[in-house]
Design an enzyme around this catalytic site. Structure first.
Site, PDB file in Angstrom:
ATOM      1  N   TYR A  18       0.802  -1.207  -0.144  1.00 42.93           N
ATOM      2  CA  TYR A  18       0.057  -0.008  -0.047  1.00 42.93           C
ATOM      3  C   TYR A  18       0.827   1.172  -0.114  1.00 42.93           C
ATOM      4  O   TYR A  18       0.387   2.289  -0.343  1.00 42.93           O
ATOM      5  CB  TYR A  18      -0.752  -0.080   1.391  1.00 42.93           C
ATOM      6  CG  TYR A  18      -1.886  -1.094   1.495  1.00 42.93           C
ATOM      7  CD1 TYR A  18      -2.290  -1.771   0.272  1.00 42.93           C
ATOM      8  CD2 TYR A  18      -2.647  -1.238   2.541  1.00 42.93           C
ATOM      9  CE1 TYR A  18      -3.166  -2.870   0.346  1.00 42.93           C
ATOM     10  CE2 TYR A  18      -3.655  -2.432   2.805  1.00 42.93           C
ATOM     11  CZ  TYR A  18      -3.728  -3.127   1.846  1.00 42.93           C
ATOM     12  OH  TYR A  18      -4.925  -3.903   1.879  1.00 42.93           O
ATOM     13  N   HIS A  76       0.445 -11.378   1.946  1.00 45.14           N
ATOM     14  CA  HIS A  76      -0.501 -10.510   1.029  1.00 45.14           C
ATOM     15  C   HIS A  76      -1.287 -11.271   0.022  1.00 45.14           C
ATOM     16  O   HIS A  76      -2.533 -11.237  -0.235  1.00 45.14           O
ATOM     17  CB  HIS A  76      -0.019  -9.399   0.537  1.00 45.14           C
ATOM     18  CG  HIS A  76      -0.915  -8.270   0.266  1.00 45.14           C
ATOM     19  ND1 HIS A  76      -0.469  -6.946   0.228  1.00 45.14           N
ATOM     20  CD2 HIS A  76      -1.993  -8.204  -0.261  1.00 45.14           C
ATOM     21  CE1 HIS A  76      -1.586  -6.364   0.053  1.00 45.14           C
ATOM     22  NE2 HIS A  76      -2.603  -6.692  -0.280  1.00 45.14           N
TER      23      HIS A  76
END
Length: 261
Positions: A18, A76
């Site tokens: 992110y 992730h």
């Protein structure tokens, strides 16, 4: 992030991919809230999967967050085209758990076949599997598998924000059934979706950049839906995934360098 902490949120979700771990850490420190009262969750991106790469990825995340210990650390994505690399990354998470660098470990976007392979070749059962779940894409088979192994299903895009991207698809926010239920409770469609998740035992990670909606999302804790209303929301399933397809993820196409702190 600061507005969320001020409103009363005590679980912060971020990820190396992110690009905002440093800002999350800064917001946490600026809040003045005791560190032990906030759960900090982040994720290792596929570029940092591997026996040597993952420990370095963990240190990059710790440095950016400015924390001694990460509360919850996830992989992730699975990397189906090189699952040995995925297993090496998870074993590095297990090592970090054993040394106290992290408090709990888990995965994100793992499908049943990925979970089965992981469980067969590693020792620590993931605490969490964070997956796309909203009324239009519910992943009941995967949620049931998570439950059988004591893995908490954590919903990303729980109010279907992901359905707003791309052309031509239905947006959960516009759904007439959700608006009808919301009207009956003097609530919003987003609050109805969050209550649906919570009453069915899923943890939710809602996202908003609007202060008023951040508070509205938190107020969903006070909303109680009937069994009939829950069933009506269940019936909205389309089986259509709006996010990336985990089974087709490749390092060549999706890998990107994660910078140092």
């Amino acid at each position: 992030m600061g507005a969320a902490l001020d409103a009363g949120y005590r679980h912060l979700d971020t990820a190396a991919a992110y690009g905002n771990e440093k800002e999350v850490g800064q917001a946490l420190r600026a809040s003045g809230i005791d560190r032990k009262d906030v759960v900090v969750e982040t994720k290792i991106w596929i570029s940092d999967y591997g026996t040597e790469e993952t420990p370095r990825g963990i240190e990059k995340s710790r440095a950016k967050l400015g924390v001694d210990q990460i509360d919850l650390l996830l992989l992730h994505q699975p990397l189906p085209t090189d699952f040995d690399r995925t297993l090496a990354a998870y074993r590095a998470l297990e090592d970090a758990l054993s040394t106290g660098t992290v408090r709990a470990i888990g995965v994100s976007n793992f499908l049943p076949e990925h979970l089965s392979d992981l469980l067969e070749h590693t020792h620590v059962v993931p605490a969490v599997n964070q997956i796309e779940v909203h009324p239009y894409f519910q992943q009941r088979e995967l949620e049931a598998m998570n439950a059988r192994h004591g893995i908490l299903t954590q919903a990303w895009s729980p109010i279907g924000g992901i359905t707003s991207y791309g052309g031509g698809q239905r947006r959960s926010f516009d759904d007439p059934t959700l608006h009808e239920i919301a009207t009956a409770h003097g609530a919003t469609a987003a609050q109805v979706m969050l209550a649906w998740h919570l009453q069915q035992g899923r943890q939710v990670i809602p996202k908003s950049v609007h202060v008023e909606r951040i508070q509205e999302n938190l107020d969903a804790l006070n909303l109680e839906l009937t069994a009939e209303e829950l069933a009506r929301i269940d019936s909205l399933e389309t089986g259509v995934r709006s996010g990336p397809e985990p089974a087709s993820l490749t390092l060549a196409e999706h890998g990107r360098p994660i910078p140092e702190a």
